[in-house]
Design a protein around this motif. Sequence first.
Motif, mmCIF file in Angstrom:
data_model
loop_
_atom_site.group_PDB
_atom_site.id
_atom_site.type_symbol
_atom_site.label_atom_id
_atom_site.label_comp_id
_atom_site.label_asym_id
_atom_site.label_seq_id
_atom_site.Cartn_x
_atom_site.Cartn_y
_atom_site.Cartn_z
ATOM 1 N N ASP A 1 -0.507 0.166 -9.876
ATOM 2 C CA ASP A 1 -1.728 -0.156 -9.142
ATOM 3 C C ASP A 1 -2.371 -1.437 -9.664
ATOM 4 O OD1 ASP A 1 -1.488 1.983 -7.479
ATOM 5 O OD2 ASP A 1 -3.106 3.163 -8.365
ATOM 6 N N ASN B 1 -3.740 -2.771 3.612
ATOM 7 C CA ASN B 1 -3.327 -2.125 2.376
ATOM 8 C C ASN B 1 -3.760 -0.660 2.352
ATOM 9 O OD1 ASN B 1 -4.220 -1.643 -0.825
ATOM 10 N ND2 ASN B 1 -2.243 -2.632 -0.538
ATOM 11 N N GLN B 2 -4.969 -0.387 2.860
ATOM 12 C CA GLN B 2 -5.432 1.000 2.941
ATOM 13 C C GLN B 2 -4.603 1.816 3.931
ATOM 14 O OE1 GLN B 2 -7.673 2.378 0.927
ATOM 15 N NE2 GLN B 2 -7.875 0.408 -0.116
ATOM 16 N N SER C 1 1.907 1.855 -3.470
ATOM 17 C CA SER C 1 0.773 2.221 -4.309
ATOM 18 C C SER C 1 0.278 3.632 -4.029
ATOM 19 C CB SER C 1 -0.369 1.215 -4.090
ATOM 20 O OG SER C 1 -1.459 1.486 -4.924
ATOM 21 N N GLY C 2 0.435 4.094 -2.784
ATOM 22 C CA GLY C 2 -0.184 5.347 -2.377
ATOM 23 C C GLY C 2 0.578 6.619 -2.685
ATOM 24 N N TYR D 1 -1.569 2.641 2.028
ATOM 25 C CA TYR D 1 -1.866 3.648 1.008
ATOM 26 C C TYR D 1 -1.860 5.040 1.626
ATOM 27 C CZ TYR D 1 -3.962 5.506 -3.275
ATOM 28 O OH TYR D 1 -4.188 6.210 -4.421
ATOM 29 N N GLY E 1 0.807 -1.216 0.000
ATOM 30 C CA GLY E 1 0.000 0.000 0.000
ATOM 31 C C GLY E 1 0.839 1.265 0.000
#
Length: 449
Positions: free
Chosen positions: A137, A160-161, A32-33, A164, A29
């Motif tokens: 992503d 994961n959030q 990805s973030g 992120y 994450g």
Amino acid sequence: MTETVARRGFVAAMKPYLRPRPAAAFLLGISSGFPLTLLLGTMTFWLAKVGIDKKTIGFAVGLTTPYTLKFLWAPLIDRVRLPILTGWFGQRRAWLFVVQALLFASVWMLGASQPELHIGTFAFWAIVTAFLSATQDIVIDAYRIEILPDDELAHGTAANQFGYRTGNFIAGVGTIAVASSEGLGLGWALGYGLTSLCVLPGALAALWIGRGLHDQVVQRGGRGWFNDTVVSPFREFFRRRGALLILMFVLVYKLGDAMGQGMLNPMIVELGFSDKEFLAINKVVGLWGLLIGTAIGAPFLAWLGMGRALFVSGVLMMLSNATFAILAAKGHSPTWLFIAVATEQVTSGIGLTVFATYLSGLANVAYTATQFALLTSFAVVGRTWLSTPSGYVAEAFGWVGFWIVTMIVALPGLVLLWVLWKRGFVVDTARQEVSEEPEVAAAEASQPG
């Protein structure tokens, strides 16, 4: 006794976050973030600081386009093998390492492009970075879904959030602190360059966990490469009962929340809140509220089950907008701003975890990248294009009326969810399975999640 039982229950609900695969999802994450924040939040701040006019800065909105169209090249991520690397690392990790290496380089070039002198070069590297970020992503979302077993999918999605948002924070606050003259003053090139190292957590997580489930799925095609790569993922999805209803639901579920988010900052400014109040409440309180909501999202899902969790979290997100209507009526009230932001972010965190877990469960393990990219692209369209009239609504109805409208706009998503639920399209099983033959999987798939 009751308190002890409750404490044990809380510990048991949170313990899965410490398992290796949810922990790896957290690291993924972070990688990805960070890029999207660099492209939108940090980049627009940088351009304003060096004197670029607002009309030119406005092109940054177009950088979200790769995120809405990523399903177009996601089939390549599912099917195209990279020479040597796929054999060494597997499909997902091979693509991840290549894309991350390119993303690392493009972020460095973006930071060194001096927009005040070479705006064309700057725009080129911004577009390249956006494309590579959207591609990363695709890979990370697919890999995350495939490494998480059913009993860890919700906690892994929540972790994961967390990651992120951590990546968002590093790319926003961290990059500006390094680059800005009011911070360390090391310049934007070094600030962006150091932030590009955020690709490393995801790469390390992939090396730690190993190959994804995709590499264990036997895929045989009988109609050629194009059919297997492009046609089969979409055909498998659209042959499911309720596929169009599912896409409509994904499109509008968070529309009311998205409309509110688009107009929140302008309302805060108009109500006369200072920059200090804005940062302390909207950023700090908002961040912690979102993290708390995300953390309890997985236990919330385990407690209620998917259908009820989607419905209850949707109602909570809708009702949280009522606190902003009260804030609008009260005017400049730090107390109500605190209440509204905290309420909205906690409910949004819960809803985000539940919704992301639902989308993850819809992806067939043979076509994870393509199908998840399709679903998230629809969600992005709902958040961006369908919410664009929010400014006109605020102008026409005033701030109190605007927030009431956002609550009304949230109702179609709940109605569609009720229809899906009644027809048996919202279930608690974690994900789609696949047979050895894509055609067999397509014919047999009759449930969406």
